[in-house]
Design a protein around this motif. Structure first.
Motif, short mmCIF file in Angstrom:
data_model
loop_
_atom_site.label_atom_id
_atom_site.label_comp_id
_atom_site.label_asym_id
_atom_site.label_seq_id
_atom_site.Cartn_x
_atom_site.Cartn_y
_atom_site.Cartn_z
N ILE A 138 25.79 4.38 36.43
CA ILE A 138 26.28 3.57 35.19
C ILE A 138 26.41 2.90 34.29
O ILE A 138 26.34 2.45 33.62
N GLY A 139 26.36 1.85 35.13
CA GLY A 139 25.83 0.69 33.93
C GLY A 139 24.71 0.97 32.84
O GLY A 139 24.77 0.44 32.31
N THR B 127 30.69 -5.10 30.21
CA THR B 127 30.69 -4.35 31.46
C THR B 127 29.34 -4.25 31.88
O THR B 127 29.29 -4.34 33.03
N ALA B 128 28.33 -3.50 31.44
CA ALA B 128 27.32 -2.56 31.74
C ALA B 128 26.93 -3.67 32.44
O ALA B 128 26.09 -3.06 33.68
N PRO B 129 25.31 -4.52 31.62
CA PRO B 129 25.11 -5.19 32.38
C PRO B 129 25.56 -5.84 33.72
O PRO B 129 24.89 -5.66 34.96
N LEU B 130 26.69 -6.33 33.97
CA LEU B 130 27.72 -6.45 35.10
C LEU B 130 27.39 -5.28 36.00
O LEU B 130 27.16 -5.86 37.52
N ILE B 131 27.21 -4.28 35.55
CA ILE B 131 27.36 -3.42 36.36
C ILE B 131 25.60 -3.16 37.64
O ILE B 131 25.90 -3.02 38.24
N VAL B 132 24.80 -2.93 36.79
CA VAL B 132 23.38 -2.66 37.04
C VAL B 132 23.13 -3.97 38.11
O VAL B 132 22.43 -3.98 39.03
N ALA B 133 23.66 -5.64 37.56
CA ALA B 133 23.18 -6.56 38.78
C ALA B 133 24.23 -6.42 39.85
O ALA B 133 23.37 -7.01 40.52
N VAL B 134 25.82 -5.92 39.99
CA VAL B 134 26.37 -6.08 41.68
C VAL B 134 25.90 -5.37 42.42
O VAL B 134 26.09 -5.40 43.10
#
Lengths: 329, 163
Positions: A128-129, A81-88
């Protein structure tokens, strides 16, 4: 049925914005590699396409094909999930950035009345990411990188917010389109001299720290943390981190242009859209220039700079701009 | 119709991670689940036309408070990777009390006749919030900042004592 159309519109705009980010990230990565090469008397990417222009497409395809490796002891759900948080989080930044004006229409996804506050809020989600990505990798270097990033980004958000308050005071609105229109006479960097200029400098320093770039790249310090929170990531997930980071770099530069350098406005023959990109890429160039010129800070120097220098300067700035607004205008 | 759907979706976004927060055996996952909960509450604020509060909610709660909680958990020895039981022997009693409480609250809120008066929304509520803080609620605002200052000093004193 109205809300169905709204959802459709939102989805379409998401695709447009994400494509835009992906392309501008490619351009920036190419620029970064070329500029760093020139500064270090190297040649840089050259073999794929004319002057190595297709290198980034080749790299993207390569990253997409790579195997996704997850460490055995990693927390799989959080790790992915972590990379998705950064990208989103980077994607959401772009909602309030006005790119220019065609006729009477402002090119912006949505002009919301808390624009700059929204921008600061979405930019603050990136941490957070990074923090959870570092923890979930189950690697001491990643964890240290994540923790450094949390300490750094939480402390630099405050000077960032203080310089946003300065702009909000000058423009007496939080909407990004309103801020650009308030600078019609004179850019905010030159208004309330020297406080407008100080606010700009504080914003640029804090945004370099927020995007984790040299001289503030402690979360991913190669020499001591072997790339920190990114070290266990491969393939697509790694490129999502990169996308988020460079997306944030472009977003921060664009926001600095919107808030201090008059956004899309400029002398006539050049269209507004082009002015906006010229200014933004000029700032991106400055950030790249700084990255390849200065060495890295130590963690205590980094935190001292934020709490003992930028924070007081930001507060004095607010006082100064308040006084200027009351006395001189 | 659309508004109801949004409310139901946002409630799910708020409540499902909230259950994970209090039941997960992994401390980091529990703390991380606070993020969607806060974002769901942000969505509820937006549906209530309180954009300024929504922005502040993301900035302070999702972006800063959660990070601090995660930071503390990750720095604590044994805080990560440890399987913590969040339940104890009094689960049944607790559930009973919670259920009773819910019944009483629902009964009260449905029985009360709330005065409904059409107020006017300020056109730009960030400015309205600022004006309210510095005019009619100035004392409350100052006392709140004093409380924050005291807790800041307290934190410094506690941290210093270890040296």
């Amino acid at each position: 049925m109205n809300w169905l159309i709204e959802i459709g519109k939102a989805a379409a705009l998401c695709v447009v914005v994400f494509t835009f980010i992906a392309i501008s990230v490619m351009v920036m990565v190419y620029a970064e590699r070329k500029l760093s090469a020139w500064m270090q008397a190297r040649i840089g990417p050259r073999h794929v396409g004319p002057q190595g222009l297709l290198q980034l497409i080749a790299d993207t395809v390569k990253l997409l094909q790579k195997e996704n490796i997850v460490p055995r002891q990693a927390d799989y759900l959080v790790f992915s999930t972590a990379p998705l948080i950064v990208a989103v989080a980077a994607l959401l930044d772009y909602v309030v950035i006005p790119l220019g004006k065609v006729g009477d229409t402002v090119l912006i996804v949505r002009d919301i009345n808390i624009g700059v506050l929204y921008f600061a809020a979405m930019a603050s989600l990136t941490v957070i990411g990074i923090l959870t990505g570092g923890w979930a990798s189950n690697n001491k270097y990643s964890l240290l990188g994540g923790l450094r990033s949390a300490a750094q980004m939480v402390s630099y958000e405050i000077p960032l917010g203080l310089s946003i308050i300065c702009v909000a005071m000058l423009a007496s609105t939080l909407s990004t389109v309103g801020i650009v229109e308030a600078q019609r006479g004179r850019w905010f960097i030159f208004q309330a001299f020297p406080f407008g200029f100080f606010a700009f400098v504080v914003f640029i320093i804090a945004s370099t720290a927020e995007t984790n770039r040299v001289p503030f790249d402690l979360p991913e310090a190669e020499s001591e943390l072997i790339a920190g929170y990114q070290s266990e990531y491969t393939g697509m997930r790694f490129s999502l981190f990169q996308l988020g980071e460079y997306g944030e770099l472009f977003g921060m530069s664009a926001m600095a242009v919107v808030m201090f350098l008059g956004g899309w406005s400029g002398p006539r023959p050049v269209p507004p859209l082009l002015w906006f990109f010229i200014k933004t890429y000029a700032l991106v160039f400055v950030m790249i220039w700084v990255r390849w010129t200065y060495p890295r800070f130590r963690i205590d120097q980094l935190l001292n700079l934020s709490w003992k220098f930028l924070l007081p300067v930001g507060l004095v700035n607010i006082l100064g701009i308040g006084a200027w607004l009351i006395l001189l205008r | 119709m659309g508004k109801l759907a949004v409310f139901i979706i946002l409630s799910c976004v708020t409540l499902i991670p909230a259950v994970i927060v209090v039941t997960s055996r992994n401390m980091v996952r529990a703390a991380l689940s606070l993020v969607p909960t806060f974002l769901g509450v942000t969505g509820l604020y937006v549906t209530l036309d309180a954009e300024f509060v929504a922005g502040i909610q993301v900035l302070i709660y999702a972006g800063a408070i959660t990070v601090l909680i995660l930071f503390v958990i990750m720095l604590t020895e044994g805080g990560t990777g440890l399987r913590v039981r969040q339940m104890n022997a009094q689960t049944k009693l607790g559930a009973l009390v919670a259920f009773g409480m819910a019944v009483v609250l629902i009964a009260f809120t449905t029985a009360t006749r709330w005065p409904v008066k059409a107020g006017t929304m300020p056109r730009y509520n960030a400015a309205a919030v600022g004006n309210a803080f510095l005019t009619s609620y100035a004392l409350v605002f100052e006392v709140t900042s004093l409380v924050l200052l005291v807790s800041l000093i307290g934190a410094i004193i506690i941290a210093r004592r270890e040296e």
